[in-house]
Design a protein around this motif. Structure first.
Motif, PDB file in Angstrom:
ATOM      1  N   UNK A 120      31.638  38.136   5.314  1.00  0.00           N
ATOM      2  CA  UNK A 120      32.760  38.900   5.852  1.00  0.00           C
ATOM      3  C   UNK A 120      32.381  40.365   5.983  1.00  0.00           C
ATOM      4  N   UNK A 121      33.255  41.109   6.598  1.00  0.00           N
ATOM      5  CA  UNK A 121      33.043  42.550   6.741  1.00  0.00           C
ATOM      6  C   UNK A 121      33.210  43.221   5.374  1.00  0.00           C
ATOM      7  N   UNK A 122      32.551  44.363   5.150  1.00  0.00           N
ATOM      8  CA  UNK A 122      32.723  45.078   3.884  1.00  0.00           C
ATOM      9  C   UNK A 122      34.182  45.476   3.665  1.00  0.00           C
ATOM     10  N   UNK A 123      34.608  45.396   2.426  1.00  0.00           N
ATOM     11  CA  UNK A 123      35.968  45.774   2.079  1.00  0.00           C
ATOM     12  C   UNK A 123      35.970  46.339   0.667  1.00  0.00           C
ATOM     13  N   UNK A 124      37.117  46.775   0.191  1.00  0.00           N
ATOM     14  CA  UNK A 124      37.219  47.357  -1.146  1.00  0.00           C
ATOM     15  C   UNK A 124      36.846  46.307  -2.186  1.00  0.00           C
ATOM     16  N   UNK A 163      34.012  44.821  -2.364  1.00  0.00           N
ATOM     17  CA  UNK A 163      32.869  44.074  -1.833  1.00  0.00           C
ATOM     18  C   UNK A 163      32.185  44.940  -0.782  1.00  0.00           C
ATOM     19  N   UNK A 164      31.357  45.892  -1.201  1.00  0.00           N
ATOM     20  CA  UNK A 164      30.763  46.825  -0.233  1.00  0.00           C
ATOM     21  C   UNK A 164      29.813  46.158   0.759  1.00  0.00           C
ATOM     22  N   UNK A 165      29.258  45.004   0.416  1.00  0.00           N
ATOM     23  CA  UNK A 165      28.367  44.285   1.327  1.00  0.00           C
ATOM     24  C   UNK A 165      29.069  43.123   2.010  1.00  0.00           C
ATOM     25  N   UNK A 166      30.367  42.982   1.806  1.00  0.00           N
ATOM     26  CA  UNK A 166      31.080  41.814   2.297  1.00  0.00           C
ATOM     27  C   UNK A 166      30.946  40.689   1.285  1.00  0.00           C
ATOM     28  N   UNK A 167      31.562  39.579   1.574  1.00  0.00           N
ATOM     29  CA  UNK A 167      31.416  38.424   0.682  1.00  0.00           C
ATOM     30  C   UNK A 167      31.221  37.184   1.527  1.00  0.00           C
ATOM     31  N   UNK A 168      30.690  36.137   0.902  1.00  0.00           N
ATOM     32  CA  UNK A 168      30.398  34.894   1.603  1.00  0.00           C
ATOM     33  C   UNK A 168      31.616  33.984   1.516  1.00  0.00           C
ATOM     34  N   UNK A 169      32.019  33.430   2.654  1.00  0.00           N
ATOM     35  CA  UNK A 169      33.107  32.464   2.683  1.00  0.00           C
ATOM     36  C   UNK A 169      32.619  31.215   3.411  1.00  0.00           C
ATOM     37  N   UNK A 170      33.260  30.087   3.116  1.00  0.00           N
ATOM     38  CA  UNK A 170      32.926  28.841   3.803  1.00  0.00           C
ATOM     39  C   UNK A 170      33.787  28.726   5.052  1.00  0.00           C
TER      40      UNK A 170
END
Length: 128
Positions: free
Chosen positions: A82-86, A88-95
């Motif tokens: 995903x896009x970076x957010x508060x 998670x500065x690098x984004x996070x992985x989603x299925x």
């Protein structure tokens, strides 16, 4: 040959046949192109802001169409960052679900959702 040796031979032969079949299926599966809903909507010409906003709902309609067409089976999954957010500065992985590009569930599901229906209709009227 003893009964135990005969069973062992049958099991080994069956395992070899199964390995061969799985390898053939894997080669066929990897040869097909699969797309995420966001990629499909981008191909229809939907703006990126709208994909971020309505893509999740479009995906729900598409997966519902897929389940009804494939007797309740789930589509294949992949991971997407995903896009970076508060937090998670690098984004996070989603299925996310992936579909074959030729799967009718993509156009049927996206055509059912009111936010993506105009893009699907425009893509198919210009193609015809």
């Amino acid at each position: 040959m003893s009964a135990a040796a005969a069973r062992r031979t049958r099991r080994r032969t069956a395992a070899a046949v199964l390995r061969t079949r799985r390898a053939e299926n894997r080669a066929h599966r990897d040869a097909t192109t699969r797309v995420k809903v966001s990629d499909y909507l981008a191909g229809l010409g939907m703006p990126t802001e709208d994909i971020d906003r309505y893509g999740s709902w479009a995906g729900r309609y598409i997966v519902s169409e897929y389940r009804s067409a494939h007797h309740g089976h789930e589509p294949r999954k992949t991971r997407k960052r995903t896009a970076p957010c508060k937090g998670h500065p690098n984004g996070r992985w989603i299925k996310v679900n992936v579909y074959r590009l030729t799967d009718p569930a993509l156009s049927a599901g996206a055509g059912t959702y009111k936010r993506t229906a105009p893009f699907v209709a425009a893509a198919f009227t210009t193609a015809a």
